[in-house]
Design an enzyme around this catalytic site. Structure first.
Site, PDB file in Angstrom:
ATOM      1  N   HIS A 188      32.873  37.719  35.646  1.00  0.00           N
ATOM      2  CA  HIS A 188      32.774  39.053  35.053  1.00  0.00           C
ATOM      3  C   HIS A 188      31.433  39.126  34.314  1.00  0.00           C
ATOM      4  CE1 HIS A 188      33.764  42.224  32.092  1.00  0.00           C
ATOM      5  NE2 HIS A 188      34.725  42.588  32.921  1.00  0.00           N
ATOM      6  N   ASP A 229      37.252  31.298  30.913  1.00  0.00           N
ATOM      7  CA  ASP A 229      37.532  32.716  30.741  1.00  0.00           C
ATOM      8  C   ASP A 229      38.951  32.939  31.270  1.00  0.00           C
ATOM      9  OD1 ASP A 229      37.923  35.405  31.072  1.00  0.00           O
ATOM     10  OD2 ASP A 229      35.955  35.817  31.945  1.00  0.00           O
ATOM     11  N   GLN A 269      42.257  36.851  32.773  1.00  0.00           N
ATOM     12  CA  GLN A 269      43.257  37.258  33.777  1.00  0.00           C
ATOM     13  C   GLN A 269      44.358  36.208  33.935  1.00  0.00           C
ATOM     14  OE1 GLN A 269      43.303  40.194  35.217  1.00  0.00           O
ATOM     15  NE2 GLN A 269      41.297  40.926  34.588  1.00  0.00           N
ATOM     16  N   LYS A 311      45.190  42.597  27.633  1.00  0.00           N
ATOM     17  CA  LYS A 311      45.606  42.307  29.010  1.00  0.00           C
ATOM     18  C   LYS A 311      46.915  41.510  29.033  1.00  0.00           C
ATOM     19  CE  LYS A 311      40.835  42.101  30.625  1.00  0.00           C
ATOM     20  NZ  LYS A 311      40.508  43.179  31.553  1.00  0.00           N
ATOM     21  N   CYS A 355      32.849  45.206  37.088  1.00  0.00           N
ATOM     22  CA  CYS A 355      31.985  44.354  36.237  1.00  0.00           C
ATOM     23  C   CYS A 355      31.711  42.997  36.882  1.00  0.00           C
ATOM     24  CB  CYS A 355      32.583  44.163  34.843  1.00  0.00           C
ATOM     25  SG  CYS A 355      32.683  45.680  33.924  1.00  0.00           S
TER      26      CYS A 355
HETATM   27  N1  PMP Z   1      36.547  38.318  32.089  1.00  0.00           N
HETATM   28  C1  PMP Z   1      37.399  38.738  33.022  1.00  0.00           C
HETATM   29  C2  PMP Z   1      37.773  37.829  34.160  1.00  0.00           C
HETATM   30  C3  PMP Z   1      37.956  40.023  32.918  1.00  0.00           C
HETATM   31  O1  PMP Z   1      38.818  40.448  33.835  1.00  0.00           O
HETATM   32  C4  PMP Z   1      37.595  40.850  31.822  1.00  0.00           C
HETATM   33  C5  PMP Z   1      38.142  42.252  31.699  1.00  0.00           C
HETATM   34  N2  PMP Z   1      38.109  42.997  32.874  1.00  0.00           N
HETATM   35  C6  PMP Z   1      36.705  40.347  30.873  1.00  0.00           C
HETATM   36  C7  PMP Z   1      36.209  39.081  31.041  1.00  0.00           C
HETATM   37  C8  PMP Z   1      36.297  41.144  29.681  1.00  0.00           C
HETATM   38  O2  PMP Z   1      37.399  41.413  28.880  1.00  0.00           O
HETATM   39  P1  PMP Z   1      37.315  42.418  27.658  1.00  0.00           P
HETATM   40  O3  PMP Z   1      36.720  43.684  28.200  1.00  0.00           O
HETATM   41  O4  PMP Z   1      38.738  42.580  27.231  1.00  0.00           O
HETATM   42  O5  PMP Z   1      36.454  41.787  26.627  1.00  0.00           O
END
Ligand code: PMP
Length: 406
Positions: free
Chosen positions: A122, A199, A202, A225, A363
């Site tokens: 991401h 990270d 998910q 999430k 993203c």
């Molecule tokens: N890493 C991953 C794998 C994600 O799916 C996300 C959210 N889509 C993020 C980081 C960023 O998370 P947040 O916007 O809650 O900070």
């Protein structure tokens, strides 16, 4: 059916809503999960009965608030199986947690030091490292993707060098659903003397995560999430490493003493928690994980896998559909395109039929570059989704495809 989905759905008031004349079919769980009633109630109770600033007051409400905030830290410690509660740092979310590590760990890095990430990260696990390239002259390297959406881990031995200070890797890809074999990756990195940041944005909502079993050095996730509120998240770090890292932000709560000349820093976890935090967010995140701990995550995984297999089979009935991400170990995420139709048009027509999916690059632009596509349509499932919803989604998708005349 392994467990009673209808009973679980009862706990989520929003799942009863309508979008126009259609019942809501929420398939955007990769972006954020919906909230059970107990989390919603906890937020309301806090503001009605407990609101006060924490850690600084001797008065009744401040003590209640502080106790509940620290209780939540303990719930989260126990959920992750961390050794100590002071290894649990409250943040704003995954992005904030990675930025914290990049700023703090980054202070220890020198020109030419390497941070290894992957092509499926991401943006929040790419951009903070790019910023360190500009600031410090570090080098960012990537574990490459394979066509099926898995990482090419045969490159790992070559990519890990004596300059690789950190490996920062997603457990589960938000765009492709790939579940990476992080335990093996962590082991390899440690053999090389490299620290590992996971990270887990998910992860926890789909599978059990045990930080001691994984032996990761650092791990981040977002509250929103995992059935908790937005604006709160967690950085887990091993005590020894967190003690070595310099503070990230300066301000109240993170200090021991401040004179006109200098500051001494507070102990963990407060060293990394400057300023008034999202108190109710932290407390309600505790409630969310307490709620989640009432489920057998192996059953959740099995059920979500069943949903994924069913959705994959059904979507293949539609002509022109191409699925992105076909890893052997895959979370319940279906990223796809329909030949000759822009994903945004499909997303719009699905929305008109009550189906919430996400369209775009999610993203993860390097993934889209890898496949030479602008984006995908992503349906991402949670254990409150049902096969009936998948049927309705497929019917709506077929209708959209017919209307757009592929
Ligand atoms: N890493 C991953 C794998 C994600 O799916 C996300 C959210 N889509 C993020 C980081 C960023 O998370 P947040 O916007 O809650 O900070």
């Amino acid at each position: 059916m392994i467990f009673e989905v209808e009973k679980i759905r009862e706990e989520f008031p929003i799942l009863k809503s309508q979008v126009g004349k259609y019942p809501l079919i929420y398939l955007d769980n990769g972006a954020t999960s919906e909230k059970p009633q107990c989390v919603i109630d906890r937020i309301q109770k806090y503001y009605e009965e407990e609101n006060a600033n924490i850690h600084r007051g001797v008065h009744h409400l401040s003590q209640i608030s502080t106790d509940n905030y620290e209780k939540a830290r303990k719930i989260i410690q126990s959920y992750l199986n961390a050794r100590f509660d002071h290894e649990i740092i409250f943040t704003k979310g995954t992005t904030d947690g990675i930025n914290l590590v990049a700023s703090s760990f980054g202070k220890l890095l020198k020109e030419g030091d390497e941070v290894l990430i992957t092509e499926m990260e991401h943006h929040s696990n790419i951009v903070p490292w790019h910023m360190l390239v500009e600031e410090k002259g570090i080098v960012v390297k990537y574990i490459p993707l394979k066509q099926n959406g898995e990482l090419d881990l045969s490159t790992l031995d070559e990519l890990l060098t004596d300059r690789t200070k950190l490996l920062s890797i997603t457990h589960i890809s938000n765009s492709l659903g790939t579940i990476n074999p992080i335990k093996e990756v962590i082991e390899k990195a440690h053999q090389n003397g490299t620290k590992v940041l996971i990270d887990a944005a998910q992860s926890l909502q789909h599978t059990k995560v045990d930080v001691q079993e994984l032996d990761c050095d650092l791990l981040v996730f977002s509250g929103h999430k995992v059935f908790g509120p937005t604006g709160v998240g967690i950085l887990y770090g091993k005590e020894e490493l967190l003690n070595e890292l310099p503070p990230y932000q300066g301000g109240g709560d993170m200090i021991k003493t401040v004179s006109m000349e200098r500051t001494t820093y507070n102990d963990l976890p407060h060293k990394f928690e400057a300023g008034t935090p999202n108190i109710v967010g932290g407390i309600a995140l505790g409630t969310a994980l307490e709620w989640l701990s009432g489920f057998d995550m192996e059953q959740v995984e099995a059920y979500e896998h069943e949903l994924l297999l069913y959705a994959t089979k059904r979507i293949k009935e539609i002509e022109g559909v191409k699925i992105y991400g076909e890893a052997e170990h895959k979370s319940a995420v279906l990223s796809f395109l329909v030949e000759n139709i822009h994903p945004y048009d499909i997303g719009t027509l699905l929305n008109q039929q009550g189906v919430a999916v996400r369209t775009g690059h999610h993203c993860t632009q390097p993934i889209m570059d890898f496949y030479s596509i602008p984006g995908t349509i992503r349906a991402s499932f949670s254990f409150y989704n049902t096969k009936e919803e998948i049927d309705q989604f497929i019917t709506a998708l077929q209708k959209a495809v017919n209307m757009l005349g592929a």
